[in-house]
Design an enzyme around this catalytic site. Structure first.
Site, PDB file in Angstrom:
ATOM      1  N   ASN A  16     -55.781 -47.414  20.551  1.00 58.12           N
ATOM      2  CA  ASN A  16     -56.506 -46.860  19.405  1.00 58.12           C
ATOM      3  C   ASN A  16     -56.036 -45.423  19.191  1.00 58.12           C
ATOM      4  OD1 ASN A  16     -58.313 -46.029  17.455  1.00 58.12           O
ATOM      5  ND2 ASN A  16     -60.079 -45.968  18.825  1.00 58.12           N
ATOM      6  N   TRP A  17     -55.254 -45.210  18.130  1.00 54.37           N
ATOM      7  CA  TRP A  17     -54.690 -43.885  17.880  1.00 54.37           C
ATOM      8  C   TRP A  17     -55.701 -42.918  17.279  1.00 54.37           C
ATOM      9  CZ3 TRP A  17     -49.414 -45.376  15.164  1.00 54.37           C
ATOM     10  CH2 TRP A  17     -48.631 -46.102  16.083  1.00 54.37           C
ATOM     11  N   LYS A  18     -56.851 -43.434  16.843  1.00 55.53           N
ATOM     12  CA  LYS A  18     -57.877 -42.606  16.191  1.00 55.53           C
ATOM     13  C   LYS A  18     -57.234 -41.834  15.031  1.00 55.53           C
ATOM     14  CE  LYS A  18     -60.496 -42.617  20.450  1.00 55.53           C
ATOM     15  NZ  LYS A  18     -61.470 -41.913  21.299  1.00 55.53           N
ATOM     16  N   HIS A 108     -66.928 -49.080  16.843  1.00 57.16           N
ATOM     17  CA  HIS A 108     -66.491 -48.094  17.836  1.00 57.16           C
ATOM     18  C   HIS A 108     -67.571 -47.027  18.000  1.00 57.16           C
ATOM     19  CE1 HIS A 108     -64.157 -44.838  19.685  1.00 57.16           C
ATOM     20  NE2 HIS A 108     -63.321 -45.793  20.087  1.00 57.16           N
ATOM     21  N   GLU A 110     -67.513 -43.936  18.092  1.00 50.64           N
ATOM     22  CA  GLU A 110     -67.413 -42.802  17.175  1.00 50.64           C
ATOM     23  C   GLU A 110     -67.947 -43.163  15.789  1.00 50.64           C
ATOM     24  OE1 GLU A 110     -63.291 -41.984  17.628  1.00 50.64           O
ATOM     25  OE2 GLU A 110     -63.568 -41.235  19.676  1.00 50.64           O
ATOM     26  N   GLU A 178     -67.061 -50.093  26.015  1.00 47.34           N
ATOM     27  CA  GLU A 178     -66.623 -48.707  26.138  1.00 47.34           C
ATOM     28  C   GLU A 178     -67.840 -47.819  26.416  1.00 47.34           C
ATOM     29  OE1 GLU A 178     -64.904 -47.335  22.455  1.00 47.34           O
ATOM     30  OE2 GLU A 178     -66.773 -47.687  21.402  1.00 47.34           O
ATOM     31  N   GLY A 184     -63.015 -40.110  26.972  1.00 41.42           N
ATOM     32  CA  GLY A 184     -62.472 -38.765  26.887  1.00 41.42           C
ATOM     33  C   GLY A 184     -62.894 -37.830  27.994  1.00 41.42           C
ATOM     34  N   SER A 224     -61.366 -43.670  29.264  1.00 42.22           N
ATOM     35  CA  SER A 224     -60.520 -42.946  30.218  1.00 42.22           C
ATOM     36  C   SER A 224     -59.610 -43.887  31.011  1.00 42.22           C
ATOM     37  CB  SER A 224     -61.387 -42.104  31.162  1.00 42.22           C
ATOM     38  OG  SER A 224     -62.092 -41.109  30.450  1.00 42.22           O
ATOM     39  N   GLY A 245     -57.550 -45.081  24.502  1.00 38.46           N
ATOM     40  CA  GLY A 245     -57.640 -44.021  23.516  1.00 38.46           C
ATOM     41  C   GLY A 245     -56.518 -43.019  23.652  1.00 38.46           C
ATOM     42  N   GLY A 246     -56.823 -41.855  24.212  1.00 35.77           N
ATOM     43  CA  GLY A 246     -55.842 -40.770  24.300  1.00 35.77           C
ATOM     44  C   GLY A 246     -54.543 -41.158  24.973  1.00 35.77           C
TER      45      GLY A 246
END
Length: 266
Positions: A16-18, A108, A110, A178, A184, A224, A245-246
């Site tokens: 997921n590049w957000k 999600h 967010e 999640e 994060g 994470s 994610g990141g």
């Protein structure tokens, strides 16, 4: 302990590049990712890889994957509950289907927290995705406060029940657990925690859609995830992949996560 690979469920590693990477950066990233996986001998039949770029990148990613016949899947980060109309800024499932998206992330954390999406809205988006033959990747998870008040799995289980309100046992879905408290933070849930919730979610699938659907539905862990912990999660019998994610923005790191089977004996 060997890595668990359930023959009924091909593992899925989803990036997921957000809100990162424009369409030119996305083209370069997908090319490099495909080359890296090919050069390192990734078995495309053993682990499916999907990327979820921003909406503005989807056409570029689709064209590249199609033209170069890359063994990558892709999807959108959200979808509208509506097919068309006066919904400025929303993206219809019909549009995503025309772009050959296979997947769409729904619910999600967010979206739930920053955009106040309710369980009912999530359910309507799941229905919209299925209408257009998109596979909804349904996200569920709890905050640290939820965990303290309700205990493990209670909130994710309730969210999944609500999301499945309009789903039939013929639907193809993916579920991602999640924990919001882990996203994060650099501090992932333990494999045992992820397995406990994943098992509870599979129980909801069995009760709602039947045991056959529960057996074949992939349940991912997200929060994470990195190359140093992915193999431990994938040892768990009810964890079938990861929503990354990141770390999915780092080609070397993401490729290593995809190739988790190389990290340990089978």
């Amino acid at each position: 302990m060997a890595v668990n690979i359930n023959p009924r469920r091909t593992p899925l590693i989803a990036g997921n590049w957000k809100m990162n990477l424009d369409h030119l950066q996305a083209i370069a990233f997908v090319q490099k990712l495909a080359w890296n996986l090919k050069d390192t001998g990734h078995d495309v039949a053993a682990v499916e890889v999907a990327v979820f770029p921003p909406f503005t990148d989807l056409r570029s990613v689709q064209t590249l994957i199609s033209a170069d016949k890359l063994s990558l899947a892709f999807g959108a980060q959200d979808v509208s509950a509506h097919d068309s109309g006066a919904y400025t800024g929303e993206i219809s499932g019909a549009f995503l289907a025309q772009l050959e998206c296979q997947y769409v992330i729904i619910g999600h954390s967010e979206r739930r927290t920053l955009h106040n999406e309710s369980d009912e809205q999530v359910a309507s988006k799941v229905t919209a995705a299925l209408k257009h033959n998109l596979v909804p990747l349904i996200c569920v998870g709890e905050s640290a406060e939820d965990l303290a008040v309700h205990g493990p799995s209670a909130v994710p289980v309730a969210q999944l029940r609500a999301a499945l309100a309009g789903v039939t046992n013929a639907a193809d879905i993916v579920v991602a657990y999640e924990p919001v408290w882990a996203i994060g933070s650099g501090q992932a849930a333990t494999p045992e925690q992820a397995e406990q919730v994943a098992a509870a979610l599979r129980g909801v699938l069995a009760e709602t859609l039947g045991q056959d659907v529960a057996d074949k539905t992939r349940i991912l862990y997200g929060g994470s995830v990195k190359r140093s912990n992915i193999a431990a999660f994938m040892r768990e019998p009810n964890v079938d992949g990861a929503l990354v994610g990141g770390a999915s923005l780092d080609i070397t790191e993401f490729s290593s996560i995809v190739r988790y089977q190389k990290h340990v004996g089978r």
